[in-house]
Every structure is written in structure tokens, then in C-alpha cells.
Scaffold this active site. Structure first.
Site, PDB file in Angstrom:
ATOM      1  N   GLU A  36      47.971  30.271  42.942  1.00  0.00           N
ATOM      2  CA  GLU A  36      48.926  30.633  41.873  1.00  0.00           C
ATOM      3  C   GLU A  36      50.396  30.315  42.175  1.00  0.00           C
ATOM      4  OE1 GLU A  36      48.034  34.754  41.000  1.00  0.00           O
ATOM      5  OE2 GLU A  36      45.902  34.344  40.812  1.00  0.00           O
ATOM      6  N   GLU A  53      36.597  32.251  39.787  1.00  0.00           N
ATOM      7  CA  GLU A  53      36.733  33.704  39.525  1.00  0.00           C
ATOM      8  C   GLU A  53      36.305  34.025  38.097  1.00  0.00           C
ATOM      9  OE1 GLU A  53      40.664  35.119  40.598  1.00  0.00           O
ATOM     10  OE2 GLU A  53      40.808  33.743  42.279  1.00  0.00           O
TER      11      GLU A  53
HETATM   12  O1  9MR Z   1      40.091  41.534  41.906  1.00  0.00           O
HETATM   13  C1  9MR Z   1      41.240  41.702  42.719  1.00  0.00           C
HETATM   14  C2  9MR Z   1      41.745  43.126  42.617  1.00  0.00           C
HETATM   15  O2  9MR Z   1      40.788  44.021  43.180  1.00  0.00           O
HETATM   16  C3  9MR Z   1      43.085  43.261  43.313  1.00  0.00           C
HETATM   17  O3  9MR Z   1      43.596  44.562  43.105  1.00  0.00           O
HETATM   18  C4  9MR Z   1      44.038  42.216  42.798  1.00  0.00           C
HETATM   19  C5  9MR Z   1      45.368  42.299  43.513  1.00  0.00           C
HETATM   20  O4  9MR Z   1      46.342  41.613  42.853  1.00  0.00           O
HETATM   21  O5  9MR Z   1      43.487  40.921  42.994  1.00  0.00           O
HETATM   22  C6  9MR Z   1      42.307  40.730  42.258  1.00  0.00           C
HETATM   23  O6  9MR Z   1      41.839  39.412  42.422  1.00  0.00           O
HETATM   24  C7  9MR Z   1      42.702  38.369  41.972  1.00  0.00           C
HETATM   25  C8  9MR Z   1      42.404  37.145  42.810  1.00  0.00           C
HETATM   26  O7  9MR Z   1      42.517  37.441  44.173  1.00  0.00           O
HETATM   27  C9  9MR Z   1      43.322  35.988  42.441  1.00  0.00           C
HETATM   28  N1  9MR Z   1      43.247  35.707  41.033  1.00  0.00           N
HETATM   29  C10 9MR Z   1      43.421  36.829  40.123  1.00  0.00           C
HETATM   30  C11 9MR Z   1      42.442  37.959  40.506  1.00  0.00           C
HETATM   31  C12 9MR Z   1      42.550  39.101  39.518  1.00  0.00           C
HETATM   32  O8  9MR Z   1      43.850  39.638  39.544  1.00  0.00           O
END
Ligand code: 9MR
Length: 369
Positions: free
Chosen positions: A164, A271
Site C-alpha cells: 500500500e 486478500e
Molecule cells: O485483517 C487485519 C486486521 O486484523 C488488522 O487489525 C488490520 C490492521 O490494520 O490489518 C488487517 O489486514 C490488512 C492487511 O494486512 C493489508 N490489507 C488490508 C487488510 C485489512 O485492513
């Protein structure tokens, strides 16, 4: 504790749970059919799932092993959780996921090495709280990437190296993260170089959301092309796939797969989930209602079925470019999307871990032809 010891401990724990838990075989998580997603898609691409350590025993684990052949750590390998202080790593959770993948002969994607979120604040600060120099932050990034990639090199086949880095606003190219503010764009190339040096066999990805938004797609293409031309070791683009019942269209999805693969890169959906709330891509931009009990209505169900079917039709068409499709969580029992003041139902298994109608739409593709 080194990785072998760490993973042996994790293996022993999971064997213990397996041996004392006859309930694994007898509760609601019985195999739903002889075949899982991974089997229906064996001639196409591996099907993965993002997990937390708590899912590696009990009913979730049964579903995971039956359905998927690839794992991603939802949070356990990210910089903040795994490297909370400069001289301290926390390996337990990530080791348990690596051990589970090995035990069940599943692939393991590494997620992720450099991201603006979940980065520990020590990374960017001196002992007295000032912002560190570019040299210091790059050295710290190198130490982090070298240590983590090395530890999992016999387990992880590929990494989301930079996550990102492109901004969502049309007029801004790079996200103004702490990485960018301190290093400029150079941190991106450096992260790939450090990861490649630590494990030359690993497949290295740039990973982002909103990759089907035309402006953002163009910016990602430009950045990745520049990296390739400069000889930076980048091998793939991850389309996160945090989509919704009305976004993106098949046409935009095809354009993204074609454009990124035209650079000679592999593409993965890293994802995947399909929010039942209509909205812009990325989930992040949708306002939540304060409604935690909202129902999965027949309209939502139908729209989601149509969308899932369309996505997998496109994925199968591009099986030569796509090297993996990973779901972001196991079942509607828990999704990161629930945390916005309302319940979501974005996955192929319901809150009782049973396959939804969309599941059968996704796997019955031969019958449908
Ligand atoms: O699913 C993840 C969540 O449990 C965390 O709290 C969060 C932290 O920002 O990150 C989520 O996963 C992210 C992923 O690592 C990168 N792309 C977006 C996902 C959803 O926010």
C-alpha cells in the site's frame, strides 16, 4: 529460541490439541464434502486463507485443512507484532502458523515486510524521540527484513514486500507515510533488494487495494514498471481483493490482471472478501452504520453470489497469469470487516462454517458450462 526449536514447540502444541480433541472430528466442522476449494481449483491455482494462531486448532483448523492449500498470517508476521522493540522479536505466533503450514503441506505466503500501518513507532524515532535519518531507517528496515526473511526462508515461498505505498487520491502519487517522508520513494526499491538478498528464491510482491480503480491502477503500473526497468527484484503484484457486491466490474478486474502481467509479472489475489454492503472499493472508504446485528438478506446473498461467480470466472480465464487466490479470513463467523459497527458476511463459509450458496457457484463451474 531458533526457528527449529520454535516450530517444534508449535508442532507439539498442535499435535497435543489434535490428539486430545476427538471433537475435531465430531463437531460441526466435519468435512463438508470429500473435496475442498483447493481440489476443485487444483488445475488452476492454489487457494489460500489468512489466519490467526487461534484458528489452528478446533473447528476452524478442520475447515482450513479441508478447503485450502495455502496460508497467510493475518497479522502475525507484520512488523509491529513480530518486531515490537528494536532488539526484540516476537516469533511465537508466526512460528505456529509456519509449523501448521509445514505439517499440513500447505504453501505459506509472507505478509508483510514494509507497510505504513502496524509499523512500530521505534522504527522512526531516536532514543530521545526525534525523527531518525534516512540512513538509520533504511538500516533498521534492512535488519528487520533480513532477520524475518531468513527465519522463514524454508517455509515461506513468497513475500508481500511493500504494502500500500500508492495514495488513493488521484492527485497524489505516493502515500505520505513515515517511510516516504523520511526516505522518499527509495525505501520501496531498498525493501525489495533486502528481501531478495535474504532469500533469492522468494517470489516478491507489491501488494495493494483499489487496484481496479483506473487512476490507482495506472500509478501502480508506473511505479512497478520503473522498478523493473531499474533492475529491482520484483516478481508479482498482489491485488488485495477487498471488494464488494457492486465493485469492481469484470472489465476493470480484467484490465488490472492484463496490465500488471504485461510487465512479465505474476498476479495474485491476496486478500479476497466480498463485502455485502455496496460501496467503493477497499472497504476502508465505506461508512459503517451502528448496527451490529444486521442480517444477511436474500438481496445481499444474490448480489454476492453473482459477484463471486463473476470473479472466479475471470480468475479461471487468467489461470496462466494468476498464481494464487487467498481469502482474507475463514468464515463469516469472524471477518476484519465486522469491526465497523455492523456485521458483514464477506466469505464463502457462513457463521456456522458451512458453505454458502456462493461456495457452490464458485466450485460448480464445470457443471455451469
Ligand atoms: O485483517 C487485519 C486486521 O486484523 C488488522 O487489525 C488490520 C490492521 O490494520 O490489518 C488487517 O489486514 C490488512 C492487511 O494486512 C493489508 N490489507 C488490508 C487488510 C485489512 O485492513
Amino acid at each position: 529460541m531458533n526457528i527449529r526449536k520454535g516450530i517444534l514447540v508449535a508442532l507439539a502444541v498442535s499435535l497435543f490439541f489434535a490428539s486430545c480433541s476427538s471433537s475435531i472430528k465430531t463437531t460441526g466442522a466435519k468435512p463438508i464434502s470429500a473435496k475442498g476449494l483447493k481440489d476443485y481449483y487444483k488445475d488452476f491455482f492454489p487457494i489460500g486463507v489468512a489466519v490467526a494462531p487461534r484458528m489452528l486448532h478446533g473447528e476452524d483448523s478442520v475447515l482450513i485443512v479441508n478447503q485450502f492449500n495455502s496460508l497467510t498470517a493475518e497479522n502475525a508476521m507484520k512488523m509491529g507484532p513480530i518486531h515490537p522493540r528494536e532488539n526484540e522479536y516476537y516469533w511465537k505466533d508466526a512460528d505456529s502458523i509456519a509449523a501448521f503450514a509445514k505439517k499440513h503441506r500447505m504453501r505459506l505466503r509472507g505478509h508483510n515486510l514494509c507497510w505504513h500501518a502496524q509499523a512500530p513507532s521505534w522504527m522512526f524515532q531516536t532514543a530521545t524521540g526525534d525523527t531518525v535519518t534516512k540512513e538509520v531507517v533504511l538500516q533498521r528496515l534492512k535488519d528487520h527484513i533480513t532477520t524475518v526473511v531468513n527465519r522463514y526462508k524454508d517455509y515461506v515461498y513468497g513475500w508481500d514486500v511493500v504494502n500500500e505505498a500508492i495514495d488513493d487520491r488521484d492527485s497524489i502519487f505516493y502515500r505520505p507515510s513515515a517511510w516516504y517522508k523520511i526516505c522518499g520513494e527509495e525505501f520501496i526499491a531498498k525493501a525489495f533488494e533486502y528481501a531478495h538478498a535474504a532469500d533469492p528464491k522468494a517470489v516478491l510482491f507489491y501488494n495493494d487495494y483499489n487496484t481496479e480503480n483506473p487512476k490507482k491502477r495506472e500509478k501502480i503500473y508506473e511505479m512497478v514498471k520503473k522498478l523493473k526497468e531499474a533492475g529491482v527484484p520484483i516478481h508479482g503484484v498482489g491485488l488485495q481483493g477487498h471488494w464488494s457486491v457492486n465493485n469492481p466490474s469484470g472489465e476493470e478486474l480484467r484490465k488490472s490482471i492484463q496490465l500488471f502481467s504485461s510487465l512479465g509479472l505474476q498476479v495474485q489475489v491476496t486478500e479476497l472478501d466480498v463485502s455485502v454492503y455496496a460501496g467503493r472499493q477497499g472497504g476502508q472508504l465505506v461508512q459503517g452504520r451502528s448496527d451490529t446485528t444486521s442480517n444477511f438478506t436474500p438481496e445481499m446473498e444474490q448480489q454476492q453470489r453473482d459477484q463471486y461467480k463473476m470473479f472466479f470466472d475471470v480468475f479461471r480465464q487468467y489461470k496462466n497469469k494468476l498464481t494464487g487466490v487467498t481469502f482474507w479470513n475463514v468464515s463469516d463467523r469472524y471477518s476484519w470487516l465486522d469491526g465497523r459497527g455492523r456485521k458483514n458476511y464477506p466469505l464463502l463459509f457462513d457463521t456456522k462454517r458451512q458453505p454458502k450458496k456462493a461456495y457452490w457457484d464458485v466450485v460448480n463451474f464445470k457443471a455451469a458450462k
